[in-house]
Write a protein that holds these residues in place. Structure first.
Motif, short mmCIF file in Angstrom:
data_model
loop_
_atom_site.label_atom_id
_atom_site.label_comp_id
_atom_site.label_asym_id
_atom_site.label_seq_id
_atom_site.Cartn_x
_atom_site.Cartn_y
_atom_site.Cartn_z
N UNK A 1 36.30 42.04 37.22
CA UNK A 1 34.98 41.38 37.35
C UNK A 1 33.87 42.42 37.36
N UNK A 2 32.68 41.96 37.08
CA UNK A 2 31.53 42.86 37.08
C UNK A 2 31.24 43.35 38.50
N UNK A 3 30.86 44.62 38.65
CA UNK A 3 30.54 45.12 39.99
C UNK A 3 29.26 44.48 40.53
N UNK A 4 29.17 44.49 41.86
CA UNK A 4 28.00 43.91 42.51
C UNK A 4 28.36 42.68 43.32
N UNK A 5 27.37 41.92 43.73
CA UNK A 5 27.61 40.70 44.51
C UNK A 5 28.45 39.71 43.71
N UNK A 6 29.38 39.07 44.40
CA UNK A 6 30.26 38.11 43.73
C UNK A 6 29.69 36.70 43.85
N UNK A 7 29.97 35.83 42.88
CA UNK A 7 29.52 34.43 42.99
C UNK A 7 30.17 33.74 44.18
N UNK A 8 29.51 32.73 44.68
CA UNK A 8 30.03 32.03 45.85
C UNK A 8 31.35 31.33 45.61
N UNK B 1 37.68 38.94 46.02
CA UNK B 1 36.75 37.81 45.84
C UNK B 1 35.43 37.99 46.59
N UNK B 2 35.43 38.78 47.66
CA UNK B 2 34.22 38.96 48.46
C UNK B 2 33.40 40.17 48.06
N UNK B 3 34.03 41.14 47.38
CA UNK B 3 33.32 42.38 47.08
C UNK B 3 33.94 43.03 45.85
N UNK B 4 33.11 43.54 44.98
CA UNK B 4 33.57 44.28 43.80
C UNK B 4 32.79 45.58 43.75
N UNK B 5 33.49 46.68 44.01
CA UNK B 5 32.88 48.01 43.98
C UNK B 5 33.76 48.91 43.13
N UNK B 6 33.31 49.25 41.95
CA UNK B 6 34.06 50.13 41.06
C UNK B 6 33.14 51.20 40.53
N UNK B 7 33.74 52.28 40.09
CA UNK B 7 32.98 53.38 39.49
C UNK B 7 33.33 53.52 38.03
N UNK B 8 33.23 54.74 37.55
CA UNK B 8 33.58 55.01 36.15
C UNK B 8 35.08 54.82 35.96
N UNK B 9 35.47 54.16 34.89
CA UNK B 9 36.87 53.84 34.63
C UNK B 9 37.28 54.38 33.28
N UNK C 1 41.04 38.05 31.26
CA UNK C 1 40.97 38.93 30.10
C UNK C 1 40.29 38.24 28.92
N UNK C 2 40.57 36.95 28.73
CA UNK C 2 39.96 36.23 27.62
C UNK C 2 38.46 36.06 27.82
N UNK C 3 38.02 35.93 29.08
CA UNK C 3 36.59 35.79 29.33
C UNK C 3 35.83 37.04 28.92
N UNK C 4 36.45 38.21 29.04
CA UNK C 4 35.82 39.47 28.66
C UNK C 4 36.56 40.10 27.49
N UNK C 5 37.02 39.27 26.57
CA UNK C 5 37.79 39.80 25.43
C UNK C 5 36.93 40.70 24.56
N UNK C 6 35.65 40.40 24.47
CA UNK C 6 34.75 41.26 23.69
C UNK C 6 34.71 42.67 24.29
#
Length: 440
Positions: free
Chosen positions: A318-325, A300-308, A242-247
């Motif tokens: 986390x941001x949608x799309x490919x996740x970091x290794x 950790x392997x996949x992030x797929x979200x829509x409108x929230x 939460x602190x990483x995306x506090x903005x």
């Protein structure tokens, strides 16, 4: 517990504390009376107080929120009271309808407060009735003791009656709270936290635990430490995300356009859902992840979200799309946390045998995995219409991963702390080495 032990004190005062006709001091008689209060009456009052304590707080918050939102220009105070009561009922598993949409998510923050109130009230109840039934010697001799079962049944019945009564008054055809779920949750919650508290407060738990095998006590201690350590890890991970995306969270608040009062209420609701967020974080760390809508997945392997919806806690996603290794390495956190929890537990209940350390660590970790899966199962639910009808951890995979990760971590932690304790014991038992200077 002290009421089960013989009173070895003597009365040396000759004043008002002089011995009564049976040879006991008035202070001793007063002590006995405090622990021999009428069981039925005290247990019924305690059960009602345990339920009413958190219910009254929810009612007060509901009225305060009603007044702050529009300064009381719309509706009546009973609307705020009904809102607070419905929030309390939701914490007891009751789904409610909001504008015709069924909401079944449980605010675990309120549920935790209810559990704490049950524990505190039941502990005092146990102390109040600890003078009933046989003493410690009589229990050890096999005398039947119905003090805890009788008090527990009355306590649970009173809590259940209060919950059903509140649901009956607060429910309307539009909200339609589920009193069946309220009844089941009330029995489960007051039983899970009330019965142990009554047993501990009355001193019976200390007597009964002396008969239990040491391995069982050690395993349950390991389970408790693994769960508490895991809870701190999940909380730290959630707060960090939460602190990483506090903005982003601040941006969501600004888009809502609420005033100071509305923002305060929104932050309060967010705080009540922090235990739910911790369960979601735990599911993410274990690997299976969770959903935030139909057809979505956050892992950790996949992030797929829509409108929230615009809700501040969702900024931790986390941001949608490919996740970091590096996110795939997060699955190593649960075994490490379990190993740390086992090490903490076995430092308090040490063992010098590798087989015991491995067994206590592995078994306690696996039981802790089942416990977390149960928490994950109640952390989600329906939170809105359409795609928001499926929000929560993937319970089945979470159960499998939690048992495996905590079991393996517990096994490693049990072996490691046993090796360390054996090493420390051997060093302590070794005689001091004499040097040439010491000999001369």
């Amino acid at each position: 517990m002290t009421s089960l032990l013989p009173d070895r004190g003597t009365d040396r005062d000759a004043g008002p504390r002089a011995c009564a006709g049976d040879g006991r001091s008035t202070a001793s008689l007063g002590h006995d009376l405090r622990h021999r209060r009428p069981l039925i009456l005290v247990a019924a009052i305690a059960g009602s107080v345990a339920a009413a304590a958190t219910l009254v707080v929810c009612l007060a918050v509901g009225v305060t929120g009603w007044f702050l939102t529009d300064a009381g220009t719309h509706g009546a105070p009973r609307d705020g009271l009904r809102t607070g009561a419905l929030a309390w009922l939701m914490a007891h598993g009751s789904g409610v309808r909001v504008d015709g949409v069924l909401v079944t998510a449980i605010p675990l923050g309120i549920t935790a407060a209810c559990a704490w109130a049950i524990w505190r009230t039941a502990s005092r109840l146990g102390d109040s009735i600890s003078g009933h039934g046989p003493d410690a010697d009589g229990i050890a001799d096999g005398q039947r003791d119905w003090t805890v079962p009788a008090a527990s049944m009355i306590f649970i019945a009173a809590y259940l009656a209060t919950a059903v009564f509140a649901g009956t008054l607060a429910g309307t055809p539009a909200t339609a709270p589920d009193l069946g779920h309220v009844a089941m949750w009330s029995i489960a919650l007051s039983g899970a936290f009330g019965i142990p508290a009554i047993a501990i407060g009355s001193g019976r738990a200390a007597v009964w635990s002396s008969w239990a095998p040491a391995g069982v006590i050690s395993t349950l201690t390991v389970c408790r430490y693994v769960l508490t350590t895991w809870a701190w890890a999940c909380a730290a991970f959630f707060v960090g995300a939460l602190l990483l995306d506090f903005d982003t969270a601040l941006n969501l608040l600004s888009q809502l356009g609420t005033d100071a009062a509305g923002t305060s209420l929104l932050l309060l609701v967010s705080a009540l859902l922090i235990p739910n967020a911790m369960s979601f974080s735990g599911a993410y760390l274990l690997g299976p992840g969770f959903t935030v809508g139909v057809g979505t997945l956050v892992s950790p392997a996949q992030v797929t979200v829509g409108a929230l919806p615009l809700f501040p806690l969702l900024a931790a996603l986390p941001d949608p799309g490919p996740t970091p290794g590096w996110t795939l390495w997060l699955v190593a956190v649960p075994p490490a946390v379990a190993a740390l929890g086992v090490a903490r537990a076995l430092r308090r209940r040490p063992t010098l045998r590798y087989d015991e350390g491995a067994l206590f660590g592995c078994a306690g970790g696996m039981i802790a995995g089942v416990g977390f899966a149960v928490l994950a199962a109640v952390a989600g639910g329906r939170v809105g219409p359409g795609r928001m009808s499926d929000v929560g951890p993937l319970v089945g995979p979470v159960l499998v991963h939690a048992i495996t990760a905590f079991g393996i971590g517990g096994l490693i932690g049990g072996l490691a702390i046993t090796w360390w304790q054996r090493r420390a014991t051997i060093r302590a038992c070794e005689p001091p080495t004499e040097t040439v200077e010491d000999t001369l």
